[in-house]
Structure formats: structure tokens, C-alpha cells
Design a protein around this motif. Structure first.
Motif, short mmCIF file in Angstrom:
data_model
loop_
_atom_site.label_atom_id
_atom_site.label_comp_id
_atom_site.label_asym_id
_atom_site.label_seq_id
_atom_site.Cartn_x
_atom_site.Cartn_y
_atom_site.Cartn_z
N GLU A 159 27.80 36.45 46.54
CA GLU A 159 28.37 35.04 46.85
C GLU A 159 28.68 33.98 45.57
N SER A 160 29.06 34.73 44.66
CA SER A 160 29.46 33.84 43.38
C SER A 160 31.04 34.00 42.84
N VAL A 161 31.77 34.66 43.48
CA VAL A 161 33.06 34.83 43.09
C VAL A 161 34.04 34.00 43.86
N ASP A 162 35.05 33.27 43.21
CA ASP A 162 35.85 32.71 43.77
C ASP A 162 37.27 33.24 44.26
N VAL A 163 37.63 34.31 43.60
CA VAL A 163 38.90 35.00 43.46
C VAL A 163 38.73 36.29 43.28
N ALA A 164 38.85 37.47 44.06
CA ALA A 164 39.00 39.01 43.61
C ALA A 164 40.48 39.31 43.73
N THR A 165 40.94 40.07 42.89
CA THR A 165 41.96 40.62 43.00
C THR A 165 42.06 42.14 43.08
N LEU A 166 42.98 42.75 43.98
CA LEU A 166 43.10 44.02 44.41
C LEU A 166 44.55 44.61 44.02
N ILE A 167 44.76 44.82 42.98
CA ILE A 167 46.38 45.04 42.59
C ILE A 167 46.47 46.60 42.27
N PHE A 168 47.36 47.12 43.21
CA PHE A 168 47.44 48.65 43.04
C PHE A 168 46.37 49.35 42.76
N VAL A 169 45.13 49.09 43.63
CA VAL A 169 43.76 49.54 43.57
C VAL A 169 43.44 50.43 44.97
N LEU A 170 43.48 49.73 46.05
CA LEU A 170 43.14 50.15 47.20
C LEU A 170 43.89 51.50 47.68
N SER A 171 45.16 51.59 47.36
CA SER A 171 45.97 52.73 47.64
C SER A 171 45.49 54.03 47.11
N ALA A 172 44.83 54.12 45.84
CA ALA A 172 44.24 55.28 45.11
C ALA A 172 42.81 55.73 45.75
N ILE A 173 42.35 54.81 46.68
CA ILE A 173 40.97 55.42 47.36
C ILE A 173 41.19 55.87 48.66
N HIS A 174 40.61 56.94 49.18
CA HIS A 174 40.57 57.72 50.20
C HIS A 174 40.43 56.69 51.54
N PRO A 175 41.49 56.80 52.35
CA PRO A 175 41.55 55.86 53.34
C PRO A 175 40.16 55.81 54.37
N GLU A 176 39.44 56.78 54.21
CA GLU A 176 38.02 56.90 55.09
C GLU A 176 37.14 55.98 54.10
N LYS A 177 37.17 55.58 52.99
CA LYS A 177 36.35 54.80 52.05
C LYS A 177 36.99 53.33 51.65
#
Length: 286
Positions: A159-177
Motif C-alpha cells: 500500500e505504498s504506490v500511488d500509480v502503477a502502469t501496465l503499458i503493453f505488458v498484460l498482453s504478454a502474459i498467459h490469460p490464465e495468469k
């Protein structure tokens, strides 16, 4: 117009924006419908097992030259500035899937009152970040991490981060994960903290370019180099984040027509640009 670099590293110019889902021609619909042959289960397991190796080889081949520095980030994600409760507040940012730092270093240059945690699946990419002349331990901490299984709290306080970015990252992960990765982010975000998301949208030109034999599952494909890519519908993305305990703030398609000057081609690109918030009230995700 702003410059971008497509998957072949070719200079393109963005010409138009649209927020609706791309409409395919009947020929394109038929081609997708007819592409029913999936990569074998054996090969899919091999791709999953070798995912880190394939991304490490990607950065070995391309070093820091494949992607341009993303100076567009502060223009398109004004939330990075708007997230401050007061002007002098020091923002804590996590870039999950930082690559070689094309996003974080422009941000560190433009905003002196920010601390960035930067992690990536590829150890080689993390080393490139640390070797950058702008890297300073006082302003940035880079570390290797598999978002689907390595607890971010090993490097970042809960609970220390104000903003997280996911920029062209989640698409590289298997949908089940994907949900495991989002749960990992959820744990280090402050209540009220946000995730800024940008990735490939359903029916992007890159999706339609895949030939038969590259399909892993619904909207999920493998490239020739073994790296994988998922193409999101906004409904699927909203459900994924909401099931992980996030609130949807913005979730929209961005349709862009890009011109490949070298080949004289005009191609339709589809991205999802979204913003999700961790609720202020506690929930069962912790």
C-alpha cells in the motif's frame, strides 16, 4: 500527429483517433473465423516454460533500440500529474514491465518529484535500465520480477504506490495468469491508487496479420520469436480488473490509422487505454 514505432520498428505517423470498436470487413471476419487450428498443447507448455528466455533473447537482439522513448506518456496519461493531492507531493510510481526504461526515463527527466519502482520479467532488460546514465538509486529501483508469481512486496512496501502502469505488458502474459499479476499490483497500491493501462485492442492490425498456426487460444497468438500477445476487448479487460477488486474509471478503445512511410501502407491500429482504481475501502483481495 505524434510519432510511434510499429512492431517492425518502422516510423509511422498517427493520423486519426476514434473511441469505438473497429469494424471488420466480411473478408476479415471470415479469415478469423476460419483460423481454428491451435498450437499444440505440448508447444504451448514449452512456450510458457520458456517465456522468460524468449523475452531475454528479444532484448539481447534488440538491446535498447527497438522501442522509442515514450514521451507521449505524460501527454496521454495526465493522471500522472493529476494524482497529486498537493503540488509538492512526491509521487511513487511502479512501472510493471518496464522493458529497458523507455517510459520511466522520460518521466524522471520531466518530473523531478517522483520515485519509480521498475520491474521486468527479463533480467537482461533490468540490467539495461540500471546501465542507463539517468538511472539513480535515489530516484529509481529496478528489479527482476515475474508478476504472476513473485510477490512485489519483496521489493515494495504494501500500500505504498500511488500509480502503477501496465503499458503493453498484460498482453504478454498467459490469460490464465493475468489475474495473479493484477492481484500482485493491488497489494502494493495505496487505497485510491490507480493503474494506468495501455495495450493491444481486439482486431488490431497486428492480430489480423498472424497466419494460420500461430493461434494459442481466443484472441491469443504467438510471434515468430516465441513471445506472445493477447488482444483485449474492453469488456474482458473490465471484468478482469473488477474480479481483482478494482474500480473502472476509464476504459476505451483508441483507434488509430498509422502510415508506414517506407512501404507506403496505411494500417488500422487498435489499442485499449484505461484507468482502474483500487477502492478506498478494504476488500477481500488482501
Amino acid at each position: 500527429m505524434e510519432s510511434s514505432v510499429d512492431s517492425a520498428g518502422t516510423e509511422s505517423q498517427i493520423k486519426t483517433d476514434d473511441l469505438s470498436q473497429r469494424v471488420l470487413s466480411q473478408q476479415e471476419l471470415d479469415r478469423l473465423k476460419d483460423d481454428r487450428i491451435l498450437v499444440s498443447e505440448f508447444k504451448q507448455q514449452k512456450l510458457e516454460k520458456e517465456a522468460q528466455k524468449n523475452w531475454d533473447l528479444f532484448y539481447k537482439r534488440n538491446t535498447t533500440n527497438f522501442f522509442k522513448d515514450r514521451h507521449w506518456t505524460t501527454r496521454e496519461f495526465e493522471e500522472l500529474k493529476a494524482c497529486r493531492e498537493f503540488e509538492a507531493q512526491k509521487l511513487v510510481l511502479l512501472e510493471a514491465g518496464c522493458g529497458v526504461g523507455n517510459c520511466i526515463f522520460p518521466l524522471l527527466e520531466e518530473d523531478l518529484n517522483i520515485f519509480v519502482y521498475a520491474c521486468d520479467f527479463s533480467p537482461r532488460a533490468v540490467e539495461f535500465v540500471k546501465q542507463n546514465s539517468l538511472y539513480s538509486p535515489e530516484r529509481c529501483l529496478a528489479f527482476q520480477c515475474d508478476l504472476t508469481k513473485d510477490d512485489l512486496r519483496n521489493n515494495i512496501s504494501a500500500e505504498s504506490v500511488d500509480v502503477a502502469t501496465l503499458i503493453f505488458v498484460l498482453s504478454a502474459i498467459h490469460p490464465e495468469k493475468m489475474q495473479q499479476a493484477l492481484e500482485n499490483l493491488h497489494r502494493v497500491l495505496k487505497p485510491g491508487g490507480v493503474v494506468l493501462f495501455r495495450d493491444y485492442g481486439l482486431y488490431d492490425h497486428a492480430m489480423l496479420r498472424f497466419k494460420s498456426g500461430n493461434k494459442l487460444g481466443e484472441n491469443f497468438y504467438v510471434r515468430q520469436d516465441g513471445t506472445r500477445s493477447y488482444f483485449f476487448s474492453k469488456e474482458m479487460l473490465a471484468r478482469l480488473f473488477q474480479d481483482t477488486g478494482f474500480e473502472s474509471v476509464v476504459n476505451e478503445y483508441v483507434l488509430r490509422e498509422t502510415v508506414n512511410k517506407k512501404e507506403g501502407l496505411c494500417v488500422p491500429r487498435v489499442f485499449l487505454q484505461s484507468k482502474f482504481r483500487r477502492p478506498l475501502t478494504p476488500n477481500s483481495q488482501e
